[in-house]
Scaffold this motif. Structure first.
Motif, PDB file in Angstrom:
ATOM      1  N   LYS A  58       0.309  -3.020  -1.071  1.00 54.09           N
ATOM      2  CA  LYS A  58       0.061  -2.191   0.274  1.00 54.09           C
ATOM      3  C   LYS A  58      -0.053  -0.840  -0.227  1.00 54.09           C
ATOM      4  O   LYS A  58       0.027  -0.324  -1.414  1.00 54.09           O
ATOM      5  CB  LYS A  58       1.500  -1.947   1.062  1.00 54.09           C
ATOM      6  N   PRO A  59      -0.988  -0.033   0.481  1.00 52.67           N
ATOM      7  CA  PRO A  59      -1.463   1.339   0.009  1.00 52.67           C
ATOM      8  C   PRO A  59      -0.294   2.082  -0.292  1.00 52.67           C
ATOM      9  O   PRO A  59      -0.333   3.134  -1.192  1.00 52.67           O
ATOM     10  CB  PRO A  59      -2.257   1.938   1.413  1.00 52.67           C
ATOM     11  N   GLU A  60       0.982   1.993   0.470  1.00 52.47           N
ATOM     12  CA  GLU A  60       2.103   2.730   0.028  1.00 52.47           C
ATOM     13  C   GLU A  60       2.800   2.217  -1.172  1.00 52.47           C
ATOM     14  O   GLU A  60       3.639   3.069  -1.692  1.00 52.47           O
ATOM     15  CB  GLU A  60       3.242   2.463   1.289  1.00 52.47           C
ATOM     16  N   ASP A  61       2.402   1.404  -2.024  1.00 47.58           N
ATOM     17  CA  ASP A  61       2.855   1.033  -3.329  1.00 47.58           C
ATOM     18  C   ASP A  61       1.909   1.803  -4.476  1.00 47.58           C
ATOM     19  O   ASP A  61       2.207   1.921  -5.377  1.00 47.58           O
ATOM     20  CB  ASP A  61       2.621  -0.300  -3.540  1.00 47.58           C
ATOM     21  N   THR A  62       0.911   2.681  -3.665  1.00 46.52           N
ATOM     22  CA  THR A  62       0.183   3.530  -4.770  1.00 46.52           C
ATOM     23  C   THR A  62       1.058   4.661  -5.334  1.00 46.52           C
ATOM     24  O   THR A  62       1.841   5.470  -4.852  1.00 46.52           O
ATOM     25  CB  THR A  62      -0.887   4.419  -3.757  1.00 46.52           C
ATOM     26  N   ALA A  63       1.180   4.693  -6.652  1.00 43.03           N
ATOM     27  CA  ALA A  63       2.013   5.775  -7.380  1.00 43.03           C
ATOM     28  C   ALA A  63       1.896   5.456  -9.133  1.00 43.03           C
ATOM     29  O   ALA A  63       1.044   4.606  -9.519  1.00 43.03           O
ATOM     30  CB  ALA A  63       3.762   5.248  -6.925  1.00 43.03           C
ATOM     31  N   VAL A  64       2.416   6.097  -9.617  1.00 49.51           N
ATOM     32  CA  VAL A  64       2.476   6.033 -11.088  1.00 49.51           C
ATOM     33  C   VAL A  64       4.092   5.173 -11.403  1.00 49.51           C
ATOM     34  O   VAL A  64       5.018   5.584 -11.124  1.00 49.51           O
ATOM     35  CB  VAL A  64       2.422   7.546 -12.095  1.00 49.51           C
TER      36      VAL A  64
END
Length: 117
Positions: A86-92
């Motif tokens: 999901k877009p909210e999984d975007t992270a380092v």
């Protein structure tokens, strides 16, 4: 401390999959707990998943049923299989190791995961 090197990040569309890998400089059989953390822009680093030396796993609620942490003691690697992104999984995403309960944690350099909508 253990040296950790992550790989496998990248750009993926929502609903897609990525597999992150973390290679340790020592035998992971001797490491009490290994984990994946993530840090999104402007947010605190959060624990995503852990795996113990006994193979027990635990996940943050937001990734349960989508992410799977596993380890390969032959290759000294810990993987994070991420499905239905999901877009909210975007992270380092960072690999973490704690050799014993009293040890200071070791961290990898991080790998960027970007999920587009």
């Amino acid at each position: 401390q253990v040296r950790l090197v992550e790989s496998g990040g990248g750009l993926v569309q929502a609903g897609g999959s990525l597999r992150l890998s973390c290679t340790a400089s020592t035998s992971i059989s001797n490491i009490n707990v290994m984990a994946w953390y993530r840090q999104a822009p402007g947010k605190q680093r959060e624990l995503v998943a852990i795996i113990t030396s006994g193979g027990r796993t635990s996940y943050v609620d937001s990734v349960k049923g989508r992410f799977t942490i596993s380890r390969d003691t032959f290759r000294n690697t810990v993987a994070l299989q991420m499905n239905s992104l999901k877009p909210e999984d975007t992270a380092v995403y960072y690999c973490n190791a704690r050799e014993t309960v009293a040890s200071s944690p070791s961290w990898g350099q991080g790998t960027q995961v970007t999920v587009s909508s």
